[in-house]
Motif scaffolding. Structure first.
Motif, PDB file in Angstrom:
ATOM      1  N   TYR A 179       0.810  -1.224   0.000  1.00 31.51           N
ATOM      2  CA  TYR A 179       0.000   0.000   0.000  1.00 31.51           C
ATOM      3  C   TYR A 179       0.844   1.275   0.000  1.00 31.51           C
ATOM      4  N   CYS A 180       2.078   1.184  -0.462  1.00 34.17           N
ATOM      5  CA  CYS A 180       2.931   2.374  -0.468  1.00 34.17           C
ATOM      6  C   CYS A 180       2.339   3.489  -1.337  1.00 34.17           C
ATOM      7  N   SER A 181       1.808   3.136  -2.507  1.00 33.22           N
ATOM      8  CA  SER A 181       1.241   4.165  -3.378  1.00 33.22           C
ATOM      9  C   SER A 181      -0.047   4.743  -2.797  1.00 33.22           C
ATOM     10  N   TYR A 209      -0.568   5.125   0.407  1.00 33.73           N
ATOM     11  CA  TYR A 209      -0.076   6.032   1.452  1.00 33.73           C
ATOM     12  C   TYR A 209       0.284   7.392   0.863  1.00 33.73           C
ATOM     13  N   GLU A 210       0.948   7.381  -0.290  1.00 38.61           N
ATOM     14  CA  GLU A 210       1.369   8.640  -0.907  1.00 38.61           C
ATOM     15  C   GLU A 210       0.180   9.498  -1.331  1.00 38.61           C
ATOM     16  N   LEU A 211      -0.958   8.880  -1.594  1.00 40.31           N
ATOM     17  CA  LEU A 211      -2.124   9.612  -2.059  1.00 40.31           C
ATOM     18  C   LEU A 211      -2.880  10.327  -0.943  1.00 40.31           C
ATOM     19  N   LYS A 238      -3.828  12.799   1.745  1.00 38.23           N
ATOM     20  CA  LYS A 238      -3.478  14.152   2.150  1.00 38.23           C
ATOM     21  C   LYS A 238      -4.000  14.380   3.568  1.00 38.23           C
ATOM     22  N   LYS A 247       0.134  11.095   9.225  1.00 35.94           N
ATOM     23  CA  LYS A 247      -0.070   9.759   8.680  1.00 35.94           C
ATOM     24  C   LYS A 247       1.191   8.933   8.915  1.00 35.94           C
ATOM     25  N   HIS A 284       3.013   4.973   8.031  1.00 36.04           N
ATOM     26  CA  HIS A 284       2.983   3.718   7.272  1.00 36.04           C
ATOM     27  C   HIS A 284       3.819   2.682   8.022  1.00 36.04           C
ATOM     28  N   ILE A 339      -1.637   1.511   7.269  1.00 37.10           N
ATOM     29  CA  ILE A 339      -1.552   2.970   7.217  1.00 37.10           C
ATOM     30  C   ILE A 339      -2.478   3.536   8.278  1.00 37.10           C
ATOM     31  N   SER A 348      -3.926   7.307   9.607  1.00 38.21           N
ATOM     32  CA  SER A 348      -4.002   8.701   9.198  1.00 38.21           C
ATOM     33  C   SER A 348      -5.135   9.397   9.932  1.00 38.21           C
ATOM     34  N   SER A 387      -6.154  10.369  -8.146  1.00 37.69           N
ATOM     35  CA  SER A 387      -5.379   9.124  -8.153  1.00 37.69           C
ATOM     36  C   SER A 387      -5.152   8.626  -9.559  1.00 37.69           C
TER      37      SER A 387
END
Length: 301
Positions: free
Chosen positions: A185-187, A189-191, A193, A197, A199, A287, A289, A298
């Motif tokens: 789920y790294c991508s 996480y980057e999304l 805002k 947050k 990880h 994650i 947040s 996305s």
């Protein structure tokens, strides 16, 4: 997500075998929520929690003791029908994460376990922004069965068995969206805002199982279910439904291939599957947040 986990037999196996987040993960989620939304006393409870993609409630009910109201949402009526109902404050309904039947700013904690990759992330995060309270939090949890190790008294070629597992994984026809799970789920996480947050990507669970138990877990994978359906359909098309037997399907079953190869490597060909002990290392990642500040654009959906 619709259509992938809906057959009766799959639902029953899903209920028995799908993993539950560890107690450590549940505690980390609650610690994060309590930090952002402190309770008045140690005896107090938060008001509302939601589990999106709840399946049979494997993760949902782990959080029941901490909330007055717990909701599990899933798109499959069959899964909801078979959901566990051990707690009176937990209710399940057919609903999806892109359009939740919830009031604005009504949710303290929203979780999704091994399910967020099936969602339209734009719509899902917009809904998170809508339904979460100002101090509400989000927890997205996932896992991968990473390695098979020998039990203490058994010697075998670990690399060979690991290769057989990887061959099985490669033979499964996984949906492209499951690549988000492979990448922990790294991508995703980057999304997100948000102001805060985290990880977590380094939690292992050691599972002492037998081959029969591991077979059952693998059989719940969506990619395997796709393969076995295609195999069965091909045999029916060739021989006719009345002429296709369980043995014919078994001979082409990729799980059977994996099990047989593994038993040979373990020098356990003559043992029943439930007497062949293995140790499986599961990698958990998640994650945490606070409330996303706005809907997200996305490229992964």
């Amino acid at each position: 997500m619709s259509g992938l986990f809906e057959s009766k037999s799959h639902t029953e196996m899903y209920s028995k075998c799908r993993p539950k987040p560890t107690a450590e993960i549940v505690q980390k989620v609650m610690d994060f929520l309590n930090k952002h939304s402190p309770l008045e006393t140690s005896e107090s409870k938060h008001q509302c929690m939601v589990d999106v993609g709840c399946g049979n409630g494997q993760a949902t009910e782990l959080f029941a003791p901490y909330f007055t109201e717990v909701n599990g949402f899933y798109v499959s009526p069959n899964q909801i029908e078979h959901a566990s109902r051990k707690f009176s404050n937990v209710k399940y309904q057919v609903a999806n994460g892109e359009s939740m039947p919830l009031k604005d700013k009504s949710v303290d904690l929203l979780i999704s376990c091994q399910a967020v990759h099936w969602l339209d992330l734009n719509l899902f995060f917009a809904e998170c922004n809508r339904v979460l309270k100002p101090n509400g939090c989000l927890a997205l949890i996932g896992y991968i069965e990473e390695k098979i190790n020998p039990v203490q008294s058994m010697q075998f070629d670990t690399n060979a068995v690991q290769k057989y597992l990887m061959d099985f994984v490669a033979s499964c026809k996984m949906h492209p969206l499951t690549s988000l799970v492979d990448k922990h789920y790294c991508s995703v996480y980057e999304l997100i805002k948000s102001k805060n947050k985290i990880h977590h990507d380094d939690m292992q669970e050691i599972c002492n199982w037998d081959l029969e138990s591991f077979r059952n877990i693998l059989s719940t994978w969506s990619g395997y279910q796709t393969v076995i359906k295609e195999t069965t359909d091909a045999l029916i098309a060739k021989h006719g439904s009345k002429n296709v037997t369980a043995d014919m399907i078994k001979k082409q079953d990729i799980i059977e291939t994996f099990i047989n190869q593994t038993k040979q490597a373990l020098n356990a060909v003559d043992k029943p599957d439930d007497q062949v002990k293995i140790k499986v290392i599961r990698e958990w990642f998640f994650i945490l947040s606070d409330k996303p500040s706005s809907p997200i654009k996305s490229e992964t959906t």
